[in-house]
Motif scaffolding. Sequence first.
Motif, short mmCIF file in Angstrom:
data_model
loop_
_atom_site.label_atom_id
_atom_site.label_comp_id
_atom_site.label_asym_id
_atom_site.label_seq_id
_atom_site.Cartn_x
_atom_site.Cartn_y
_atom_site.Cartn_z
N GLU A 1 0.83 -1.21 0.00
CA GLU A 1 0.00 0.00 0.00
C GLU A 1 0.86 1.26 0.00
OE1 GLU A 1 -3.49 0.03 2.56
OE2 GLU A 1 -2.92 2.04 3.24
N THR A 2 1.92 1.24 0.80
CA THR A 2 2.83 2.40 0.86
C THR A 2 3.50 2.64 -0.47
OG1 THR A 2 3.24 1.99 3.22
CG2 THR A 2 4.83 3.36 2.05
N TYR B 1 1.18 4.43 -2.79
CA TYR B 1 1.08 5.84 -2.44
C TYR B 1 2.28 6.62 -2.95
CZ TYR B 1 1.04 10.11 0.32
OH TYR B 1 1.07 11.42 0.71
N LYS C 1 -1.76 12.62 -4.35
CA LYS C 1 -1.38 12.48 -2.94
C LYS C 1 -2.16 13.44 -2.07
CE LYS C 1 3.31 10.64 -3.41
NZ LYS C 1 4.76 10.88 -3.20
N ALA D 1 -5.69 12.09 -1.74
CA ALA D 1 -5.73 10.92 -0.86
C ALA D 1 -5.59 11.34 0.61
CB ALA D 1 -4.63 9.94 -1.24
N THR D 2 -4.78 12.37 0.83
CA THR D 2 -4.60 12.86 2.20
C THR D 2 -5.88 13.48 2.74
OG1 THR D 2 -2.23 13.26 1.83
CG2 THR D 2 -3.26 14.43 3.66
N ILE E 1 -5.39 6.73 2.20
CA ILE E 1 -4.09 6.11 2.03
C ILE E 1 -3.03 7.12 2.45
CG2 ILE E 1 -3.79 6.86 -0.37
CD1 ILE E 1 -2.57 4.12 -0.99
N GLY E 2 -1.84 6.65 2.78
CA GLY E 2 -0.76 7.55 3.13
C GLY E 2 -0.93 8.20 4.50
#
Length: 325
Positions: free
Chosen positions: A139-140, A143, A151, A154-155, A160-161
């Motif tokens: 998963e990382t 990201y 990003k 997603a944040t 994720i992340g």
Amino acid sequence: MSFRVAIIGAQASRISRVLTIVKEDIQDEDVEFLPLVASFGMYKTESGEKVKFLSKVAYHRNDGSGEGSSVSDLVDSITEENIEGCSCPISAFAIGCGIEESDDIEQIKIFLTNVGLNIDNDMLKYITPNPEFKSMKEETEVYRQLDAESKRAATLQQTIGPGKMAKFVCKLVKDLKTKISKKPESPEEEEEEIGSECDERTQKEMQFDSTKILYACRVCRKILFSEEQLEDPPHIQAQHRFGWRKQSNFECRCQSLFLGAGLPWMCDLSAAEGKFCCPSCSAKIGSWNWSGAQCSCGTWVTPAIQVPISKVDLVRPAIAMDRNS
């Protein structure tokens, strides 16, 4: 009631980003966050096998920045300020930010225990991958491959992340507040609640061979078990070396005793894991996990009925005979 939450990760910068998001959602002076950065090393055995080990854990102040300082000093300072009746000055440990393997988490738990923290399994909370990923490592990596705009999205969505880790920490804080609000008002009430969970058979008088080495509750001095009830044969100590010890020839020693089977005075051990208390004073004595647990020496013991040495006193035969007379 105020409480502390440690956020453990592999990089201070990643923890700092998570904390920035968390503090936007949680503006509560009663919660203190402790950023801890775990560093790992690698060595080869005589057979050429590579072994990963925890080299150090450093405290990076409450914003995750700056140079790391000793966790031992941190533990000493917060233990002095600890609220009476609390078994650990840190309420929970949120693990993520690059810490992705179960073996790494277990080594972190052993480290925290060895620096003087009374850690229960339910205090360690680690982030898990989304259903579409097999592991946090996968998963990382996904990201990392996102472009800057993706990003940011997603944040914000916290899917994720660092956004996901921040959401995980916020939920942990919310759950802790709920749990703390339901706690008994005094340590005496908590002791009574723990004791009431045990069956009446835990109160029966226990008979032991006074010619053997016995182990007594450190709080009330009640004899709990003898050397005959320890695991047989004992587990073989693993030869791991941990850099944070700062001892060139240090061999990790066992910080716990392991019993061969459950004892009549213990609570019902039918659950997969749990804790048991002294039948006399209700002080917490140990825990069990039928899937096993790792000893501080590094060996995985299965099944594990574990009693930290700090919870009991060794009673030699002559003393035991006087006490039973």
